[in-house]
Design an enzyme around this catalytic site. Structure first.
Site, PDB file in Angstrom:
ATOM      1  CD  GLU A   1     -22.580  -0.683   8.834  1.00  0.00           C
ATOM      2  OE1 GLU A   1     -23.296   0.131   9.032  1.00  0.00           O
ATOM      3  OE2 GLU A   1     -22.295  -1.791   8.172  1.00  0.00           O
TER       4      GLU A   1
ATOM      5  CG  HIS B   1     -24.328   2.960  12.820  1.00  0.00           C
ATOM      6  ND1 HIS B   1     -25.087   3.523  11.955  1.00  0.00           N
ATOM      7  CD2 HIS B   1     -23.837   1.705  12.304  1.00  0.00           C
ATOM      8  CE1 HIS B   1     -24.926   3.002  10.722  1.00  0.00           C
ATOM      9  NE2 HIS B   1     -24.334   1.898  11.123  1.00  0.00           N
TER      10      HIS B   1
ATOM     11  CB  CYS C   1     -26.395  10.065   9.882  1.00  0.00           C
ATOM     12  SG  CYS C   1     -26.925   8.743  11.219  1.00  0.00           S
TER      13      CYS C   1
END
Length: 448
Positions: free
Chosen positions: A174, A250, A371
């Site tokens: 990720e 995350h 993000c």
């Protein structure tokens, strides 16, 4: 060599929409099929970039991806002109078009893992684009992301580019959302903290019970090997599975680091004291680690995740006097978080200031300030070798603001994604943007 951290922010794309595609992301699911405003989304992100650049932080831009992404629909058996492919896919199953229309590449923290020259065995900056194998709408991003990053960092003498890891469940990667770097100064050798949700192989491990653990230890270890990060500079930590089940899909939803400061939620890792001690020990020859732990008694986990307290940017102030947290407005509206931040800023610790931004279009899809950006540490020679057209200044900001206003719609519903005009509008916009950013033909439609 002097170095600085550059925030490469992803621009939201013309198809910014709320399809609820990201299982395990509470905000994404909660806003599924509501009406979005692509122009506002792009404007909000650009405003954050400009405000930080005006404060003296190094800021750069990464472009959106082409959406709807017709090559995937063709690979699924739909044929004809591009507009006909989109229409046929919609008639067969609208979910196929939704998955190929997400503007999720705006969340550049998932674009790649980047290790700066100070950490690597060969003294080059290393880049591995994330395969994002856990989610269909994100797994399709890797090839174009790789082209964009190669265009920005083209000099092979200074930049080493690796292909994404095999797009298999066992090697789910990720990107920087599960990676942070602790150091004395950005140009000094650092400790790279790789956080994973599960091991792909081996029994007896703790795992989330509700939501998927997207990052594997095997993927994190492979990225570290590729980048030449020695055992003395790498720490591998498992994220607390209970926090993943609470919606922390995350690591950057519960922990963030900058310089010698680790800011994290209580129990962020399976063995938080052990992780902290290992980082402290490996960093000791460079700096003393400072840990700021947010107690669960002060901020309930639901509030921490809902407000994205940790999905903030933790930045060193340009004058070096301390650090600033860049937060979404939602963190000011959550009472427990607002009270905690007030005490934190008054405590005399390393975090001296909080900046709040309206990023509601991104937040409703589950992405906060952290993000939206990929952190890249560049020394002077790296900066000189990189594509200078992507670095934000007043002139580029004005061009991008005008570009957004010319090309973006101010309202988008799921049904609009089948509109053939939207595909054309997006391609015209991206073709112009690659000229502004001097990227060359990075999109499939430009390479046909």
């Amino acid at each position: 060599m002097t170095a600085q951290e550059v925030n490469f922010d992803g621009l939201s794309g013309p198809t910014h929409n709320y399809a609820g595609l990201s299982y395990g992301n509470v905000a994404s699911a909660g806003n599924a099929r509501s009406v979005s405003n692509p122009r506002a989304a792009a404007r909000q992100g650009l405003a954050k970039m400009k405000a930080l650049a005006d404060r003296g932080f190094a800021q750069a831009v990464l472009p959106p991806h082409e959406r709807p992404f017709v090559p995937v629909l063709r690979a699924l058996g739909f044929a004809g002109a591009d507009a006909a492919v989109v229409e046929a896919a919609w008639r067969a199953d609208p979910n196929l078009v939704l998955a190929c229309s997400s503007a999720s590449a705006m969340w550049a923290a998932n674009a790649a893992t980047v290790s700066p020259a100070a950490d690597t065995a060969d003294g080059r900056l290393h880049v591995t684009p994330a395969n994002l194998a856990a989610m269909v709408h994100r797994a399709i991003e890797a090839p174009v992301t790789a082209r964009i990053l190669r265009s920005v960092f083209a000099d092979e003498r200074r930049f080493a580019h690796h292909p994404p890891l095999p797009a298999l469940e066992a090697f789910g990667d990720e990107g920087a959302a599960n990676h942070t770097r602790l150091c004395a100064g950005h140009g000094d050798p650092g400790v790279e903290l790789f956080v994973y949700g599960r091991r792909a192989f081996g029994a007896g491990q703790s795992k989330p019970k509700r939501f998927p653990a997207r990052q594997t230890l095997e993927a994190s270890a492979a990225v570290a090997r590729r980048h030449g990060i020695g055992a003395e500079r790498a720490v591998f930590a498992q994220q607390n599975p209970d926090l993943i089940d609470a919606g922390a899909f995350h690591n950057d939803v519960v922990a963030i680091g900058n310089g010698p400061v680790l800011f994290h939620y209580e129990g962020a890792f399976v063995d938080t004291p052990g992780v902290v001690e290992e980082v402290r020990r490996k960093l000791a020859d460079q700096a003393e680690l400072t840990v700021v732990e947010v107690p669960a008694a002060a901020v309930p986990v639901e509030a921490a995740i809902r407000s994205y307290l940790f999905n903030s940017q933790l930045l060193t102030l340009p004058d070096g006097t301390g650090m600033v947290l860049v937060l979404p407005e939602e963190s000011r509206e959550e009472p427990s978080v607002a009270a905690y931040l007030e005490g934190l800023l008054a405590s005399g610790g390393p975090i001296r200031e909080a900046l709040h931004f309206d990023l509601r279009q991104s937040m409703r899809n589950g992405g906060g300030p952290a993000c939206l950006r990929l952190r890249v540490v560049l020394n002077e020679a790296d900066r000189a070798a990189a594509n200078g057209a992507v670095f934000l200044d007043d002139a580029l900001h004005a061009r991008l603001a005008g570009w957004i206003d010319r090309h973006y719609r101010d309202r988008l519903e799921a049904d609009d994604l089948r509109d053939p005009a939207l595909l054309t509008e997006g391609r015209v916009a991206l073709d112009e943007l690659t000229g502004i950013l001097e990227l060359g033909p990075v999109y499939d439609f430009q390479r046909e």
